[in-house]
Design an enzyme around this catalytic site. Structure first.
Site, mmCIF file in Angstrom:
data_model
loop_
_atom_site.group_PDB
_atom_site.id
_atom_site.type_symbol
_atom_site.label_atom_id
_atom_site.label_comp_id
_atom_site.label_asym_id
_atom_site.label_seq_id
_atom_site.Cartn_x
_atom_site.Cartn_y
_atom_site.Cartn_z
ATOM 1 N N LYS A 138 -5.973 -9.728 0.507
ATOM 2 C CA LYS A 138 -4.732 -8.956 0.364
ATOM 3 C C LYS A 138 -5.044 -7.539 -0.091
ATOM 4 C CE LYS A 138 -0.180 -9.469 -1.960
ATOM 5 N NZ LYS A 138 0.567 -10.297 -2.929
ATOM 6 N N SER A 169 5.177 -11.708 -1.461
ATOM 7 C CA SER A 169 4.597 -10.453 -1.016
ATOM 8 C C SER A 169 3.325 -10.629 -0.189
ATOM 9 C CB SER A 169 4.276 -9.549 -2.219
ATOM 10 O OG SER A 169 3.257 -10.121 -3.025
ATOM 11 N N SER A 181 4.482 -15.102 -4.821
ATOM 12 C CA SER A 181 4.017 -14.294 -3.693
ATOM 13 C C SER A 181 2.951 -14.938 -2.824
ATOM 14 C CB SER A 181 3.494 -12.944 -4.199
ATOM 15 O OG SER A 181 4.578 -12.078 -4.421
#
Lengths: 478, 472
Positions: A73, A148, A172
């Site tokens: 990420k 997210s 997330s």
């Protein structure tokens, strides 16, 4: 394909690490422009790493992740590779260090394909707050990936990586995994080093793993977990064999079903799918125990107050002076800071900073931040009480399936409320894993979550795995 | 109207750790701009602080030195504000749970309570280039470990405040916590001051004067502020609560910001650092490593060494000098004579050279030897003083200096008898005067002999021989 299958192919020399990496790069080339999972793809480095991995394989010193192509990420620092947090503020930020998890992945011979898209600074649950555009759901590109860690989950779902490293502050990792039909694990707070994870809310942030199965999530976790001298909040772990309980019988296992998680706001389809999973466990010999978390109704408020308060402080360093975006306007320091932050932060980030500063301001601190801390300790003790009666807790991961793109942002309070199923485990720092337990009438995945006792990831992974073995997964369209 | 000043202090002291408080950069003063900075203290995204254990130990030692309780549990908080010298835009400090609490110190004859001592990080420095209208940031000082010492408002005059700061500076030096070099900013003082009418016991509104960095400015700032506030009150006006800055060139204070403009620091717990937990055993262990404190040394000097209080205080007030004295008497335990020589000759020579006690160019062994030579009668007491002076100039042992400069006392009877006879023959009336009972003549003759023999004559021997010759 699952990591365990790829491992076997690599070890049997049915495919080389280079070929495997190359095949993922091809897939990324073909699909990323549609899904927008990656912000940065590191083709050259990935291929180079795959050659090194092959040398390890050839010398029979391969570790479980050697040669396995993964994604990271984009809020996790990678030495010499842009780490943007999906924000204009850090659009050109190249960290001079690796996050500890990245360092450990590299040491184990894993191949990092690139950096995945996300909500800006991990603030959001639809991936629509990204400066680099939203991520599309591989089951239906009119829908969001969730967030997210949307790029990470969609990437795994569409097989643009074999597994992914995400981050989870209030859900997330778990929520986008549910929306994209994959498995996502948020470990106990302190299991994975936060060194190199660009902070959103320090007391809640925890790196997590996303893959096609609970076993794969556990495999990746085992390779990167444990104490790190660079992060004082990491735990000294004695056992990081997170897949060791896989295969255990669920017979006699006590599964807690907290009634509050199945009340208002949870769609019928989600309730039905999760309850049928419960029924599955019961049929396998597990005991379902009805439990209660009375403070759950305050969990979302407490989460948003605490996480925004911490974010307001963590994001204060972006002033345009030392790194990141700098406004071209501004004669004085105050003007420069104001213009830099006004121009480079998106609306959601600004909203959270404002909320957080408000909650910490003198005169409001007692009413908001301090009360949120009280809720936090109440939720922790309610979990303790529940775990006296059961081994794991089963809940939905999200009240609904994935949102249609653009729809969710129209009602922020509803969007925030939808975090109700995930924030409590974050608030308590407990491990939780989400996997697919059904599909709605449009074929969108429904997620369920298993929450465990602190540092007992091995149990929830095994319980999750038991379900996955018999569950018929529908592949994504893309 | 007459007013009583009510004064409390907040003192920042940089701790003498090798590395910074949350990273491994050197914490030593100075260095070329921005060369003592790493991703951690520059607050780069993704970095985390790590507590320097030595900083915790030194803060606990500060607590013991200042008569505080050292707490089993302390924790860090964030103090949030924007300033270009503060890279993270928050300072890590201990707001809610400080490491030390409830101290007490006697200074200027008054008991002054210490509310707390807490650990925090220093900020960087800004360099303003006036003509170009540019400000540059130097982050070398970012993350240097500080303690902040907060007193209760127990001081009533500028002199109280000065004496208190002097006392704690001395103790912190003795404890090895801080070098207390105000000119380098390693000790900085904020003064909170208000006035209350003489017949009242209700405190007035206070003003805070920030960042005083010399004893002189502490006194001047307080005296100016007393005058300013008294004039306001006498004129029927109110003192407003505000932060003020002292201007050294004018000796006045100016408003920096009012209470309304004051920062809201939005303190909250620092989640990146687990609480600091010290067990009773660990606290006892730190206490056992406490060096001798100045008041303990005072007892030793006056009670064991028999020094007069003023002399003892003078030596102790200069730690380097006092340490030098200690090492000297360890070698040759002539406590009072070494104290005398230290306070007179050593200090005088240092002053002439504008040097500090840290810079004494000879070893304690040599000072001990010089004093011993005097007491053994090898050289006169005056010669000892000369030897000390020469030792500041020449890197030689005292014996060699004495020889080189002809300071070894003569014990040669024949030689002295010759001199005495010559002096007597030069003063033919002397013998008669002496025999007629003129007592003064003996001293005169002694002087003549010693002078003729230069400084090398042993006065004791001269007295004996002269008496013998005169009597016969």
């Amino acid at each position: 394909m699952k990591i365990s299958q790829l491992r076997s192919m690599l070890d049997k020399r049915e495919i080389s690490a280079w070929e495997l990496t190359q095949s993922y790069i091809e897939k990324i080339r073909n699909k990323n422009h549609i899904l927008n999972c990656y912000i940065t793809v590191c083709e050259e480095k990935a291929l180079e790493d795959s050659r090194k991995a092959q040398m390890l394989i050839d010398s029979n010193s391969a570790l479980p992740l050697t040669g396995i192509p993964l994604s990271v990420k984009d809020n996790i620092c990678t030495l010499g590779i842009k780490t943007t947090c999906a924000s204009k503020m850090l659009a050109d930020f190249v960290p001079p260090y690796n996050a500890t998890v990245v360092e450990r992945l590299e040491n184990t011979g894993a191949v990092i394909l690139g950096k995945t898209n996300m909500d800006e600074f991990a603030m959001g649950s639809t991936n629509e707050t990204s400066y680099f555009g939203s991520v599309k759901n591989p089951y239906n590109t009119d829908y969001t990936s969730g967030g997210s860690s949307g790029g990470a989950a969609a990437g795994v779902s569409a097989d643009l990586c074999a597994g992914a490293i995400g981050s989870d502050t209030g859900g997330s990792v778990r929520q986008p995994s549910a929306f994209c039909g994959v498995t996502g694990l948020k470990p106990t707070y302190g299991t994975l080093s936060r060194w190199g994870l660009i902070a959103f809310a320090s007391s809640l942030d925890q790196i997590g793993t996303i893959a096609k199965s609970a076993e794969d999530c556990g495999l990746i976790l085992s390779a990167i977990a444990g104490y790190d001298e660079n992060d004082a909040t990491t735990a000294q772990l004695t056992d990081t064999a997170y897949t060791s309980k896989i295969g255990m019988s669920v017979k006699g296992l006590k599964i807690g079903i907290p009634t509050e998680f199945f009340k208002t706001g949870i769609s019928d389809e989600v309730c039905t799918a999760v309850m049928s999973a419960a029924k599955y466990y019961e049929d396998m010999g597990a005991e379902l125990v009805t439990v209660s978390m009375p403070s759950l109704e305050f969990a979302v408020s407490a989460y948003y107050l605490i996480s925004s308060a911490e974010a307001s402080s963590n994001l204060a360093r972006y002033d345009g002076i030392r790194f990141g975006y700098r406004s071209e306007k501004g004669g004085t320091y105050d003007e420069l800071v104001k213009n830099t932050r006004s121009e480079a932060f998106g609306d959601e980030v600004k909203r959270r900073i404002l909320l957080g500063n408000y909650a910490l301001s003198s005169g409001y601190y007692e009413d908001y931040y301090k009360k949120a801390l009280k809720i936090r300790s109440r939720i922790k003790s309610e979990y303790s009480a529940i775990f006296e009666k059961c081994d794991v807790i089963l809940t939905p991961t999200a009240p609904t399936v994935a949102y249609r793109l653009g729809e969710a942002q129209s009602s922020l309070s509803e969007l925030y409320s939808a975090d109700i199923c995930t924030v409590s485990a974050s608030i308590a720092g407990l491990p939780a894993i989400s996997t697919t337990c059904g599909y709605d009438k449009n074929g969108l995945p429904v997620g369920m979550s298993l929450t465990g006792k602190a540092f007992d990831e091995a149990t929830i992974i095994a319980v999750c795995d038991a379900f996955e073995r018999d569950f018929k997964r529908q592949e994504a369209v893309l | 109207m007459k007013y009583i000043p009510v004064i409390g202090l907040e003192i920042h002291a940089e701790m003498l750790t090798e590395s910074k408080v949350f990273c491994s950069c050197t914490a030593v003063f100075g260095g070329e701009e921005n060369t003592r900075v790493c991703p951690r203290c520059a607050g780069l995204p993704g970095t985390l602080p790590l507590v320097n254990k030595n900083a915790v130990t030194l803060a606990a030692k500060a607590g013991f030195a200042l008569g505080c309780n050292v707490n089993n549990y302390s924790a860090f908080d964030r103090k949030n504000y924007f300033y270009p010298d503060l890279p993270k835009a928050y300072q890590i400090t201990q707001a809610q749970y400080p490491i030390c609490t409830d101290g007490l110190i006697n200074a200027n004859g008054k008991d002054i309570r210490i509310n707390r001592i807490h650990i925090e990080e220093d900020a960087g420095k800004l360099v303003h280039i006036g003509e170009e209208n540019i400000s540059l940031a130097d982050y070398n000082r970012c993350g240097v470990p500080l303690i902040e010492i907060v007193t209760e408002p127990d001081m009533r005059s500028a002199e109280d405040a000065r004496a208190f700061v002097e006392e704690i500076a001395l103790r912190l030096k003795y404890a090895g916590v801080c070098d207390c070099r105000m000119e380098q900013g390693s000790l900085r003082v904020d003064v909170n001051i208000s006035l209350m009418p003489e017949d009242s016991d209700v405190f007035g509104t206070r003003a805070e004067i920030k960042n005083l960095n010399s004893y002189r400015s502490i006194i001047r700032a307080i005296e100016y502020e007393i005058k300013r506030q008294a004039e306001l009150l006498d004129g029927g006006e109110r003192v407003i609560q505000e932060t003020r800055r002292f201007d050294d060139s004018t000796g006045t204070t100016k408003s920096l910001r009012s209470k309304e403009e004051a920062h809201d620091y939005r303190y909250f717990p620092e989640a990146d650092i687990p609480p600091v937990v010290l067990t009773d055993e660990e606290i006892a262990q730190i206490r056992s490593t406490m060096p001798e404190m100045p008041y303990e040394r005072m007892n030793r000097y006056t009670q064991e060494y028999g020094l007069v209080t003023d002399d003892a205080r003078l030596i102790i007030s200069d730690k380097a000098l006092s340490d030098f004295y200690d090492r000297t008497v360890m070698i040759y335990p002539s406590y009072r004579e070494i104290a005398n020589m230290t306070l007179s000759e050593v200090i005088r020579n240092l002053k002439e050279l504008s040097a500090q006690s840290e810079d004494i160019p000879f070893s304690p062994e040599r000072l001990a030897m010089a004093v011993k030579m005097g007491e053994d009668g090898k050289v006169s007491r005056n010669a000892v003083k000369d030897i000390i002076k020469f030792m500041f100039e020449e890197n030689l042992p005292p014996e060699e200096i004495a020889k080189k400069h002809g300071l070894i006392m003569s014990n040669n009877k024949d030689e002295l008898e010759e001199i005495i006879k010559k002096v007597l023959s030069d003063n033919p009336n002397a013998i008669a005067d002496y025999k007629n009972g003129n007592g003064k003549i003996f001293g005169f003759l002694m002087g003549q002999v010693v002078r003729t023999a230069d400084k090398s004559a042993n006065p004791k021997l001269v007295r004996e021989l002269l008496t013998e010759i005169l009597e016969n």
